[in-house]
Design a protein around this motif. Sequence first.
Motif, PDB file in Angstrom:
ATOM      1  N   MET A  83       0.888  -1.279   0.051  1.00 47.45           N
ATOM      2  CA  MET A  83      -0.114   0.343  -0.347  1.00 47.45           C
ATOM      3  C   MET A  83       0.551   1.153   0.062  1.00 47.45           C
ATOM      4  O   MET A  83       0.806   2.600  -0.755  1.00 47.45           O
ATOM      5  N   PHE A  84       1.864   1.471   1.299  1.00 50.74           N
ATOM      6  CA  PHE A  84       2.948   2.408   1.033  1.00 50.74           C
ATOM      7  C   PHE A  84       3.253   3.257  -0.342  1.00 50.74           C
ATOM      8  O   PHE A  84       3.610   3.885  -0.975  1.00 50.74           O
ATOM      9  N   PRO A 128       4.883  17.532  -1.035  1.00 48.77           N
ATOM     10  CA  PRO A 128       3.937  18.779  -0.025  1.00 48.77           C
ATOM     11  C   PRO A 128       1.840  18.207  -0.979  1.00 48.77           C
ATOM     12  O   PRO A 128       2.604  17.158  -1.281  1.00 48.77           O
ATOM     13  N   ALA A 129       1.407  18.501  -0.322  1.00 49.16           N
ATOM     14  CA  ALA A 129      -0.257  18.605  -0.514  1.00 49.16           C
ATOM     15  C   ALA A 129       0.164  18.248  -1.943  1.00 49.16           C
ATOM     16  O   ALA A 129       0.287  18.913  -2.686  1.00 49.16           O
ATOM     17  N   GLY A 130      -0.464  17.056  -2.828  1.00 51.90           N
ATOM     18  CA  GLY A 130      -0.936  16.877  -3.702  1.00 51.90           C
ATOM     19  C   GLY A 130       0.147  16.472  -4.965  1.00 51.90           C
ATOM     20  O   GLY A 130       0.129  16.032  -5.962  1.00 51.90           O
ATOM     21  N   ILE A 131       1.213  15.964  -4.486  1.00 49.26           N
ATOM     22  CA  ILE A 131       2.295  15.440  -4.496  1.00 49.26           C
ATOM     23  C   ILE A 131       2.496  13.977  -5.304  1.00 49.26           C
ATOM     24  O   ILE A 131       2.256  13.390  -4.197  1.00 49.26           O
ATOM     25  N   TYR A 132       2.831  13.781  -6.145  1.00 49.87           N
ATOM     26  CA  TYR A 132       2.286  11.880  -5.990  1.00 49.87           C
ATOM     27  C   TYR A 132       3.733  11.538  -6.477  1.00 49.87           C
ATOM     28  O   TYR A 132       4.584  11.433  -5.947  1.00 49.87           O
ATOM     29  N   HIS A 133       3.903  10.294  -4.691  1.00 47.50           N
ATOM     30  CA  HIS A 133       4.476   9.390  -4.072  1.00 47.50           C
ATOM     31  C   HIS A 133       4.392   8.110  -3.574  1.00 47.50           C
ATOM     32  O   HIS A 133       3.226   7.924  -4.192  1.00 47.50           O
ATOM     33  N   ARG A 134       5.463   7.365  -3.403  1.00 50.89           N
ATOM     34  CA  ARG A 134       4.984   6.252  -2.535  1.00 50.89           C
ATOM     35  C   ARG A 134       6.502   5.607  -1.830  1.00 50.89           C
ATOM     36  O   ARG A 134       7.716   6.836  -1.512  1.00 50.89           O
ATOM     37  N   TYR A 158      -4.802   9.196  -2.322  1.00 52.17           N
ATOM     38  CA  TYR A 158      -5.684   8.839  -3.003  1.00 52.17           C
ATOM     39  C   TYR A 158      -4.616   8.120  -4.279  1.00 52.17           C
ATOM     40  O   TYR A 158      -3.571   8.997  -4.746  1.00 52.17           O
ATOM     41  N   ASN A 159      -5.018   7.359  -5.229  1.00 53.52           N
ATOM     42  CA  ASN A 159      -4.185   6.459  -5.872  1.00 53.52           C
ATOM     43  C   ASN A 159      -4.205   7.145  -7.188  1.00 53.52           C
ATOM     44  O   ASN A 159      -4.881   7.556  -7.236  1.00 53.52           O
ATOM     45  N   ARG A 160      -3.453   7.109  -7.638  1.00 55.20           N
ATOM     46  CA  ARG A 160      -3.381   8.141  -8.894  1.00 55.20           C
ATOM     47  C   ARG A 160      -4.238   6.671  -9.867  1.00 55.20           C
ATOM     48  O   ARG A 160      -3.945   5.738 -10.964  1.00 55.20           O
ATOM     49  N   PRO A 161      -4.958   8.276 -10.804  1.00 56.97           N
ATOM     50  CA  PRO A 161      -4.984   9.627 -10.654  1.00 56.97           C
ATOM     51  C   PRO A 161      -5.761  10.105  -9.660  1.00 56.97           C
ATOM     52  O   PRO A 161      -6.700   9.005  -9.690  1.00 56.97           O
ATOM     53  N   ALA A 162      -5.424  10.878  -9.505  1.00 58.17           N
ATOM     54  CA  ALA A 162      -6.291  11.965  -8.596  1.00 58.17           C
ATOM     55  C   ALA A 162      -6.061  13.156  -8.708  1.00 58.17           C
ATOM     56  O   ALA A 162      -6.420  14.405  -8.345  1.00 58.17           O
ATOM     57  N   ASP A 163      -5.969  13.847  -9.766  1.00 56.39           N
ATOM     58  CA  ASP A 163      -5.839  14.658 -10.398  1.00 56.39           C
ATOM     59  C   ASP A 163      -6.855  15.464 -10.694  1.00 56.39           C
ATOM     60  O   ASP A 163      -6.922  17.274 -10.548  1.00 56.39           O
TER      61      ASP A 163
END
Length: 179
Positions: A83-84, A128-134, A158-163
């Motif tokens: 999940m992470f 930051p809030a909104g950056i895609y990461h893992r 929120y898994n991608r896509p979450a635009d």
Amino acid sequence: MVQAWYMDDAPGDPRQPHRPDPDRPVGLEQLRRLGVLYWKLDADKYENDPELEKIRRERNYSWMDIITICKDTLPNYEEKIKMFYEEHLHLDDEIRYILDGSGYFDVRDKEDKWIRIFMQKGDMITLPAGIYHRFTVDEKNYAKAMRLFVGEPVWTAYNRPADHFEARGQYVKFLAQTA
């Protein structure tokens, strides 16, 4: 000092460094332009560290807990690790301070390429809030981290896509302004 680099595209164990050959290092200034903040602290004195307290006060990090990520202590370890490592974003900043052990935060750059950030004892990062990461532990399979939040903790990823989220739109606008 923290180490960061562009990842290779090789498949395989995400706990491996995935450093390309030749190496493509990433500096702190490039991370800052993505909104990623970094501090090096003394993890041995985290309970009474005036530098940590100053950061928490200035940035309003009012809530914290400690998580130990290892097979022996984290319930549903394999599920949590998967999940992470799913690419996701949060609607709030993600703040992590590595108290022991090590692991990797991967973040997307402006061209959607992965940057791997090696985190070890004493490293503190804000995504930051909104950056895609893992995130993943490294081959040692162990990290102890302080999780910090502004206000009450929000654990939702929120898994991608979450635009479509406002936090993502604000982040994309931030990237455009730092170009």
